[in-house]
Design a protein around this motif. Structure first.
Motif, PDB file in Angstrom:
ATOM      1  N   ASP A 198      -6.601  64.022  -8.360  1.00 38.01           N
ATOM      2  CA  ASP A 198      -7.907  63.541  -7.912  1.00 38.01           C
ATOM      3  C   ASP A 198      -7.769  62.211  -7.183  1.00 38.01           C
ATOM      4  OD1 ASP A 198     -11.001  63.692  -8.133  1.00 38.01           O
ATOM      5  OD2 ASP A 198     -10.513  61.693  -8.899  1.00 38.01           O
ATOM      6  N   LEU A 199      -7.030  61.279  -7.754  1.00 37.49           N
ATOM      7  CA  LEU A 199      -6.871  59.966  -7.124  1.00 37.49           C
ATOM      8  C   LEU A 199      -6.123  60.061  -5.798  1.00 37.49           C
ATOM      9  CD1 LEU A 199      -5.978  57.665 -10.157  1.00 37.49           C
ATOM     10  CD2 LEU A 199      -8.153  57.772  -8.915  1.00 37.49           C
ATOM     11  N   ALA A 200      -5.180  60.993  -5.729  1.00 38.45           N
ATOM     12  CA  ALA A 200      -4.332  61.096  -4.535  1.00 38.45           C
ATOM     13  C   ALA A 200      -5.104  61.568  -3.305  1.00 38.45           C
ATOM     14  CB  ALA A 200      -3.161  62.041  -4.807  1.00 38.45           C
ATOM     15  N   ARG A 201      -6.310  62.041  -3.473  1.00 39.82           N
ATOM     16  CA  ARG A 201      -7.107  62.450  -2.315  1.00 39.82           C
ATOM     17  C   ARG A 201      -7.398  61.275  -1.388  1.00 39.82           C
ATOM     18  NH1 ARG A 201     -12.049  63.758  -3.446  1.00 39.82           N
ATOM     19  NH2 ARG A 201     -12.087  63.154  -5.641  1.00 39.82           N
ATOM     20  N   ASP A 202      -7.530  60.076  -1.969  1.00 43.08           N
ATOM     21  CA  ASP A 202      -7.869  58.924  -1.135  1.00 43.08           C
ATOM     22  C   ASP A 202      -7.176  57.634  -1.597  1.00 43.08           C
ATOM     23  OD1 ASP A 202      -9.318  58.726  -3.470  1.00 43.08           O
ATOM     24  OD2 ASP A 202     -11.289  58.807  -2.526  1.00 43.08           O
ATOM     25  N   HIS A 203      -6.094  57.770  -2.357  1.00 41.48           N
ATOM     26  CA  HIS A 203      -5.327  56.609  -2.813  1.00 41.48           C
ATOM     27  C   HIS A 203      -3.829  56.885  -2.705  1.00 41.48           C
ATOM     28  CE1 HIS A 203      -9.181  55.650  -4.739  1.00 41.48           C
ATOM     29  NE2 HIS A 203      -8.764  54.395  -4.776  1.00 41.48           N
ATOM     30  N   ARG A 204      -3.077  55.816  -2.615  1.00 44.39           N
ATOM     31  CA  ARG A 204      -1.634  55.891  -2.818  1.00 44.39           C
ATOM     32  C   ARG A 204      -1.410  55.714  -4.312  1.00 44.39           C
ATOM     33  NH1 ARG A 204       3.026  51.759  -0.407  1.00 44.39           N
ATOM     34  NH2 ARG A 204       4.806  53.153  -0.827  1.00 44.39           N
ATOM     35  N   VAL A 205      -0.891  56.732  -4.976  1.00 45.10           N
ATOM     36  CA  VAL A 205      -0.787  56.739  -6.429  1.00 45.10           C
ATOM     37  C   VAL A 205       0.670  56.568  -6.854  1.00 45.10           C
ATOM     38  CG1 VAL A 205      -1.296  58.017  -8.542  1.00 45.10           C
ATOM     39  CG2 VAL A 205      -2.792  58.270  -6.540  1.00 45.10           C
ATOM     40  N   VAL A 206       0.880  55.664  -7.805  1.00 48.06           N
ATOM     41  CA  VAL A 206       2.214  55.360  -8.323  1.00 48.06           C
ATOM     42  C   VAL A 206       2.147  55.452  -9.845  1.00 48.06           C
ATOM     43  CG1 VAL A 206       4.054  53.625  -8.447  1.00 48.06           C
ATOM     44  CG2 VAL A 206       2.618  53.796  -6.380  1.00 48.06           C
ATOM     45  N   ALA A 207       2.928  56.371 -10.427  1.00 49.83           N
ATOM     46  CA  ALA A 207       2.907  56.566 -11.881  1.00 49.83           C
ATOM     47  C   ALA A 207       4.342  56.565 -12.409  1.00 49.83           C
ATOM     48  CB  ALA A 207       2.210  57.877 -12.233  1.00 49.83           C
ATOM     49  N   PRO A 208       4.819  55.418 -12.893  1.00 55.49           N
ATOM     50  CA  PRO A 208       6.206  55.335 -13.362  1.00 55.49           C
ATOM     51  C   PRO A 208       6.378  55.826 -14.796  1.00 55.49           C
ATOM     52  CG  PRO A 208       5.163  53.202 -13.574  1.00 55.49           C
ATOM     53  CD  PRO A 208       4.145  54.105 -12.926  1.00 55.49           C
ATOM     54  N   ASP A 209       7.606  56.253 -15.108  1.00 60.38           N
ATOM     55  CA  ASP A 209       8.076  56.295 -16.486  1.00 60.38           C
ATOM     56  C   ASP A 209       8.580  54.882 -16.767  1.00 60.38           C
ATOM     57  OD1 ASP A 209       7.560  59.009 -16.681  1.00 60.38           O
ATOM     58  OD2 ASP A 209       9.630  59.609 -16.264  1.00 60.38           O
ATOM     59  N   GLN A 210       7.913  54.153 -17.635  1.00 59.15           N
ATOM     60  CA  GLN A 210       8.265  52.753 -17.846  1.00 59.15           C
ATOM     61  C   GLN A 210       9.614  52.618 -18.550  1.00 59.15           C
ATOM     62  OE1 GLN A 210       4.982  49.868 -18.077  1.00 59.15           O
ATOM     63  NE2 GLN A 210       3.870  51.509 -19.141  1.00 59.15           N
ATOM     64  N   ARG A 211      10.145  51.408 -18.540  1.00 57.05           N
ATOM     65  CA  ARG A 211      11.486  51.196 -19.111  1.00 57.05           C
ATOM     66  C   ARG A 211      11.516  51.673 -20.565  1.00 57.05           C
ATOM     67  NH1 ARG A 211      13.785  45.286 -19.525  1.00 57.05           N
ATOM     68  NH2 ARG A 211      13.078  45.077 -17.388  1.00 57.05           N
ATOM     69  N   GLY A 212      12.592  52.368 -20.893  1.00 56.44           N
ATOM     70  CA  GLY A 212      12.753  52.898 -22.236  1.00 56.44           C
ATOM     71  C   GLY A 212      12.291  54.328 -22.408  1.00 56.44           C
ATOM     72  N   TYR A 213      11.534  54.843 -21.439  1.00 53.97           N
ATOM     73  CA  TYR A 213      10.929  56.164 -21.581  1.00 53.97           C
ATOM     74  C   TYR A 213      11.636  57.215 -20.734  1.00 53.97           C
ATOM     75  CZ  TYR A 213       7.007  54.200 -24.167  1.00 53.97           C
ATOM     76  OH  TYR A 213       6.241  53.595 -25.126  1.00 53.97           O
ATOM     77  N   ALA A 214      11.641  58.458 -21.264  1.00 52.96           N
ATOM     78  CA  ALA A 214      12.166  59.618 -20.538  1.00 52.96           C
ATOM     79  C   ALA A 214      13.560  59.303 -19.996  1.00 52.96           C
ATOM     80  CB  ALA A 214      11.197  60.055 -19.451  1.00 52.96           C
ATOM     81  N   ARG A 215      13.730  59.384 -18.661  1.00 55.81           N
ATOM     82  CA  ARG A 215      15.054  59.144 -18.080  1.00 55.81           C
ATOM     83  C   ARG A 215      15.133  57.808 -17.335  1.00 55.81           C
ATOM     84  NH1 ARG A 215      14.293  64.435 -18.683  1.00 55.81           N
ATOM     85  NH2 ARG A 215      16.100  65.752 -19.213  1.00 55.81           N
ATOM     86  N   SER A 216      14.126  56.977 -17.468  1.00 56.32           N
ATOM     87  CA  SER A 216      14.215  55.628 -16.908  1.00 56.32           C
ATOM     88  C   SER A 216      15.225  54.805 -17.719  1.00 56.32           C
ATOM     89  CB  SER A 216      12.840  54.953 -16.923  1.00 56.32           C
ATOM     90  OG  SER A 216      11.984  55.548 -15.959  1.00 56.32           O
ATOM     91  N   SER A 217      15.623  53.654 -17.165  1.00 56.57           N
ATOM     92  CA  SER A 217      16.634  52.814 -17.820  1.00 56.57           C
ATOM     93  C   SER A 217      16.195  52.406 -19.224  1.00 56.57           C
ATOM     94  CB  SER A 217      16.894  51.563 -16.997  1.00 56.57           C
ATOM     95  OG  SER A 217      17.487  51.874 -15.760  1.00 56.57           O
ATOM     96  N   LYS A 218      17.190  52.257 -20.090  1.00 59.04           N
ATOM     97  CA  LYS A 218      16.949  51.881 -21.481  1.00 59.04           C
ATOM     98  C   LYS A 218      17.853  50.711 -21.854  1.00 59.04           C
ATOM     99  CE  LYS A 218      15.797  56.659 -22.409  1.00 59.04           C
ATOM    100  NZ  LYS A 218      15.944  56.985 -20.965  1.00 59.04           N
ATOM    101  N   PRO A 219      17.474  49.498 -21.494  1.00 57.55           N
ATOM    102  CA  PRO A 219      18.294  48.343 -21.885  1.00 57.55           C
ATOM    103  C   PRO A 219      18.478  48.313 -23.406  1.00 57.55           C
ATOM    104  CG  PRO A 219      16.567  47.705 -20.342  1.00 57.55           C
ATOM    105  CD  PRO A 219      16.274  49.107 -20.741  1.00 57.55           C
ATOM    106  N   PRO A 220      19.585  47.719 -23.893  1.00 53.95           N
ATOM    107  CA  PRO A 220      19.956  47.898 -25.300  1.00 53.95           C
ATOM    108  C   PRO A 220      19.283  46.981 -26.308  1.00 53.95           C
ATOM    109  CG  PRO A 220      21.668  46.694 -24.136  1.00 53.95           C
ATOM    110  CD  PRO A 220      20.663  47.104 -23.098  1.00 53.95           C
ATOM    111  N   GLN A 221      18.783  45.824 -25.880  1.00 53.00           N
ATOM    112  CA  GLN A 221      18.305  44.827 -26.837  1.00 53.00           C
ATOM    113  C   GLN A 221      16.792  44.906 -27.038  1.00 53.00           C
ATOM    114  OE1 GLN A 221      20.651  43.147 -28.428  1.00 53.00           O
ATOM    115  NE2 GLN A 221      22.180  44.085 -27.081  1.00 53.00           N
ATOM    116  N   VAL A 222      16.346  44.557 -28.233  1.00 55.46           N
ATOM    117  CA  VAL A 222      14.908  44.546 -28.511  1.00 55.46           C
ATOM    118  C   VAL A 222      14.171  43.643 -27.522  1.00 55.46           C
ATOM    119  CG1 VAL A 222      13.157  43.798 -30.169  1.00 55.46           C
ATOM    120  CG2 VAL A 222      15.119  45.139 -30.955  1.00 55.46           C
ATOM    121  N   GLU A 223      14.756  42.473 -27.244  1.00 56.42           N
ATOM    122  CA  GLU A 223      14.073  41.522 -26.358  1.00 56.42           C
ATOM    123  C   GLU A 223      13.928  42.049 -24.929  1.00 56.42           C
ATOM    124  OE1 GLU A 223      18.340  39.828 -27.028  1.00 56.42           O
ATOM    125  OE2 GLU A 223      16.789  40.861 -28.214  1.00 56.42           O
TER     126      GLU A 223
END
Length: 292
Positions: free
Chosen positions: A47-72
């Motif tokens: 729906d949004l893509a009809r008249d917007h540029r839409v960007v939906a990331p998998d944020q860090r730590g999720y799915a196959r995005s990068s997973k840095p090792p430290q809690v911080e």
């Protein structure tokens, strides 16, 4: 399956990102929460893509995005930095920001800290940081409902979140908050994302890196001074969409919000916590009424 674009950010992580719409259209960035991914928005992106540029990331730590090792590595300022670096990588200056759950928490912080970049704000069942922390001290029902945060901060939890443990997590921490049956391809997609090496620990590290104080029921810890001091307002026009059946974030999260967000619109919809999943039509309609 959604086609994703891998984008390397100046923050040192790589994110998988769903891109849709025309590049010269007004930009909207969608931030998912725990324990989801860009798939949170699967019924809203078209729906949004009809008249917007839409960007939906998998944020860090999720799915196959990068997973840095430290809690911080999952401290809120790192996540906000990812958001701005993602916009920079795509040549996006000022944009509308939409966030659900943890994505909404990031969105509140980004809007407060970067009004030059974020023009409008849409929050879906994510509490304002001051209202939430205050409620954990002053509202016994919200404090009780938030004890899962303490459980998620226990690193001993991680070792059981494999195989059958992931199935139990799916049933108890996700599916039970969804109205109706969730299974088949949807369940398989979530289990696949959570089964990626280090994913469950990385996702839970968002809770462990947070500075939010969650007192135990009946506990009386020292009260942070900022809870009763002046707090900067959110200056952007803000739409809050709230699923009224949310059992984790109670209606107290809407109380006093207008004093902190002068240009505020609240739309209540019939859904539980996972509003974009349960009632995407209501979310899309609310955004359209608000002239997105």
């Amino acid at each position: 399956m959604t086609d994703l674009t891998r984008i390397a950010l100046s923050t040192g992580v790589e994110l998988d990102v769903q891109l849709a719409g025309q590049e010269d259209a007004p930009a909207v960035i969608l931030l998912h929460g725990f324990p989801e991914s860009h798939r949170t928005w699967r019924d809203i992106v078209p729906d949004l893509a009809r008249d917007h540029r839409v960007v939906a990331p998998d944020q860090r730590g999720y799915a196959r995005s990068s997973k840095p090792p430290q809690v911080e590595d999952y401290a809120p300022d790192r996540i906000v930095a990812d958001l701005l670096a993602l916009a920079d990588a795509l040549g996006i200056g000022r944009f509308t920001l939409v966030g659900h759950d943890w994505g909404g928490a990031v969105a509140w912080m980004a809007a407060l800290g970067h009004p030059d970049r974020i023009g409008r704000l849409v929050i879906v069942n994510a509490p304002h940081p001051l209202v939430f922390q205050r409620s954990l001290f002053d509202d016994p029902a919200q404090r009780a409902a938030s004890q899962y945060i303490t459980r998620f901060r226990d690193t001993g939890l991680d070792k059981g979140l494999v195989g059958a443990g992931l199935e139990r997590f799916f049933a108890t921490s996700f599916a039970q908050h969804i109205t109706g049956v969730i299974g088949g391809a949807d369940k398989a997609a979530y289990l696949d994302e959570w089964s990626q090496p280090g994913a469950m620990t990385a996702m839970l590290n968002w809770y462990r890196a947070s500075q939010i104080i969650v007192p135990a029921p009946g506990e009386e810890p020292p009260r942070p001074a900022f809870l009763d001091a002046a707090f900067p307002p959110v200056t952007q026009p803000t739409l809050v969409i709230w699923g009224t059946q949310d059992k984790a974030l109670l209606p107290v999260q809407l109380e006093g919000l207008d004093a902190l967000v002068p240009d505020l619109t609240i739309e209540c919809v019939d859904a539980g916590h996972f509003v974009p999943w349960q009632n995407p039509a209501a979310v899309a309609a609310a955004m359209r009424r608000w002239n997105i």
